[in-house]
Design a protein around this motif. Structure first.
Motif, PDB file in Angstrom:
ATOM      1  N   ARG A 178       0.834  -1.208   0.000  1.00 22.33           N
ATOM      2  CA  ARG A 178       0.000   0.000   0.000  1.00 22.33           C
ATOM      3  C   ARG A 178       0.865   1.253   0.000  1.00 22.33           C
ATOM      4  O   ARG A 178       0.595   2.205  -0.733  1.00 22.33           O
ATOM      5  N   LEU A 179       1.892   1.238   0.835  1.00 22.82           N
ATOM      6  CA  LEU A 179       2.799   2.379   0.914  1.00 22.82           C
ATOM      7  C   LEU A 179       3.486   2.622  -0.437  1.00 22.82           C
ATOM      8  O   LEU A 179       3.584   3.760  -0.901  1.00 22.82           O
ATOM      9  N   PHE A 180       3.936   1.553  -1.081  1.00 24.48           N
ATOM     10  CA  PHE A 180       4.578   1.674  -2.395  1.00 24.48           C
ATOM     11  C   PHE A 180       3.604   2.238  -3.432  1.00 24.48           C
ATOM     12  O   PHE A 180       3.950   3.141  -4.195  1.00 24.48           O
ATOM     13  N   MET A 181       2.378   1.715  -3.447  1.00 24.12           N
ATOM     14  CA  MET A 181       1.389   2.192  -4.424  1.00 24.12           C
ATOM     15  C   MET A 181       1.044   3.664  -4.196  1.00 24.12           C
ATOM     16  O   MET A 181       0.969   4.447  -5.149  1.00 24.12           O
ATOM     17  N   LEU A 182       0.843   4.042  -2.940  1.00 27.00           N
ATOM     18  CA  LEU A 182       0.507   5.428  -2.642  1.00 27.00           C
ATOM     19  C   LEU A 182       1.668   6.374  -2.948  1.00 27.00           C
ATOM     20  O   LEU A 182       1.459   7.466  -3.493  1.00 27.00           O
ATOM     21  N   THR A 183       2.880   5.949  -2.648  1.00 29.83           N
ATOM     22  CA  THR A 183       4.054   6.762  -2.977  1.00 29.83           C
ATOM     23  C   THR A 183       4.189   6.940  -4.480  1.00 29.83           C
ATOM     24  O   THR A 183       4.454   8.042  -4.965  1.00 29.83           O
ATOM     25  N   SER A 184       3.991   5.861  -5.213  1.00 27.17           N
ATOM     26  CA  SER A 184       4.051   5.940  -6.682  1.00 27.17           C
ATOM     27  C   SER A 184       2.985   6.876  -7.219  1.00 27.17           C
ATOM     28  O   SER A 184       3.250   7.692  -8.111  1.00 27.17           O
ATOM     29  N   ALA A 185       1.774   6.774  -6.687  1.00 27.91           N
ATOM     30  CA  ALA A 185       0.671   7.626  -7.150  1.00 27.91           C
ATOM     31  C   ALA A 185       0.965   9.097  -6.873  1.00 27.91           C
ATOM     32  O   ALA A 185       0.702   9.959  -7.725  1.00 27.91           O
ATOM     33  N   VAL A 186       1.511   9.402  -5.706  1.00 29.69           N
ATOM     34  CA  VAL A 186       1.848  10.791  -5.383  1.00 29.69           C
ATOM     35  C   VAL A 186       2.922  11.301  -6.344  1.00 29.69           C
ATOM     36  O   VAL A 186       2.811  12.417  -6.879  1.00 29.69           O
ATOM     37  N   CYS A 187       3.957  10.502  -6.578  1.00 27.93           N
ATOM     38  CA  CYS A 187       5.045  10.924  -7.480  1.00 27.93           C
ATOM     39  C   CYS A 187       4.538  11.155  -8.900  1.00 27.93           C
ATOM     40  O   CYS A 187       4.891  12.158  -9.539  1.00 27.93           O
ATOM     41  N   VAL A 188       3.710  10.248  -9.403  1.00 30.48           N
ATOM     42  CA  VAL A 188       3.175  10.403 -10.761  1.00 30.48           C
ATOM     43  C   VAL A 188       2.244  11.612 -10.836  1.00 30.48           C
ATOM     44  O   VAL A 188       2.279  12.367 -11.813  1.00 30.48           O
ATOM     45  N   THR A 189       1.443  11.825  -9.810  1.00 36.90           N
ATOM     46  CA  THR A 189       0.555  12.991  -9.789  1.00 36.90           C
ATOM     47  C   THR A 189       1.358  14.284  -9.829  1.00 36.90           C
ATOM     48  O   THR A 189       1.043  15.195 -10.608  1.00 36.90           O
ATOM     49  N   VAL A 190       2.396  14.360  -9.015  1.00 40.37           N
ATOM     50  CA  VAL A 190       3.247  15.558  -9.006  1.00 40.37           C
ATOM     51  C   VAL A 190       3.883  15.755 -10.378  1.00 40.37           C
ATOM     52  O   VAL A 190       3.915  16.875 -10.909  1.00 40.37           O
ATOM     53  N   TYR A 191       4.365  14.675 -10.985  1.00 41.91           N
ATOM     54  CA  TYR A 191       4.985  14.773 -12.309  1.00 41.91           C
ATOM     55  C   TYR A 191       3.986  15.303 -13.338  1.00 41.91           C
ATOM     56  O   TYR A 191       4.304  16.216 -14.111  1.00 41.91           O
ATOM     57  N   ILE A 192       2.788  14.745 -13.351  1.00 47.20           N
ATOM     58  CA  ILE A 192       1.776  15.178 -14.329  1.00 47.20           C
ATOM     59  C   ILE A 192       1.399  16.641 -14.102  1.00 47.20           C
ATOM     60  O   ILE A 192       1.294  17.419 -15.055  1.00 47.20           O
ATOM     61  N   LEU A 193       1.203  17.026 -12.854  1.00 45.99           N
ATOM     62  CA  LEU A 193       0.809  18.410 -12.563  1.00 45.99           C
ATOM     63  C   LEU A 193       1.906  19.413 -12.906  1.00 45.99           C
ATOM     64  O   LEU A 193       1.617  20.574 -13.215  1.00 45.99           O
TER      65      LEU A 193
END
Length: 135
Positions: A107-122
């Protein structure tokens, strides 16, 4: 084309295989809302850039697939609608995955990945919306 074609046949064929697999997954993603299209087509473009100039131009100039990635590759940005769609779908699928997967580290890995990808896209430029034609 800015990539350098790989001369090692094994590397070149591996890149071609990954590129065509990515094209196939990207096309499937057009019809399946859970599977993203743009990331797979960008991966295909990156693989083709390093393995086949002909396939790279075929993909980027393709009348149906090219528009999905052309603006991003040319540094113009990502359409606002695509940003919203990709971030929303990513968080929906990550949220469902976190609900279904009981392991804390996963869960921690998935959430960290999602935050990083969101920041990259934004942080990517937003492609200006074309003005509506006047009647």
């Amino acid at each position: 084309m800015t990539g350098k074609i790989k001369h090692n046949p094994a590397v070149r064929y591996a890149l071609l295989a990954i590129g065509w697999l990515s094209v196939a997954l990207g096309v499937i993603g057009i019809f399946l809302p859970v599977l993203p299209t743009t990331p797979f087509l960008l991966l295909a473009a990156a693989c083709f850039m390093r393995s086949s100039e002909r396939f790279y131009h075929w993909l980027v100039d393709h009348p149906r697939l090219g528009p999905w990635i052309r603006d991003y590759l040319e540094g113009e940005g990502i359409p606002r609608k695509a940003k919203i769609y990709s971030i929303s779908l990513m968080w929906l699928s990550i949220g469902l995955s976190c609900y279904l997967v009981p392991m804390f580290w996963a869960r921690l890995f998935m959430l960290t990945s999602a935050v990083c990808v969101t920041v990259y896209i934004l942080r990517q430029k937003t492609l200006p919306t074309p003005p509506c034609p006047k009647r």
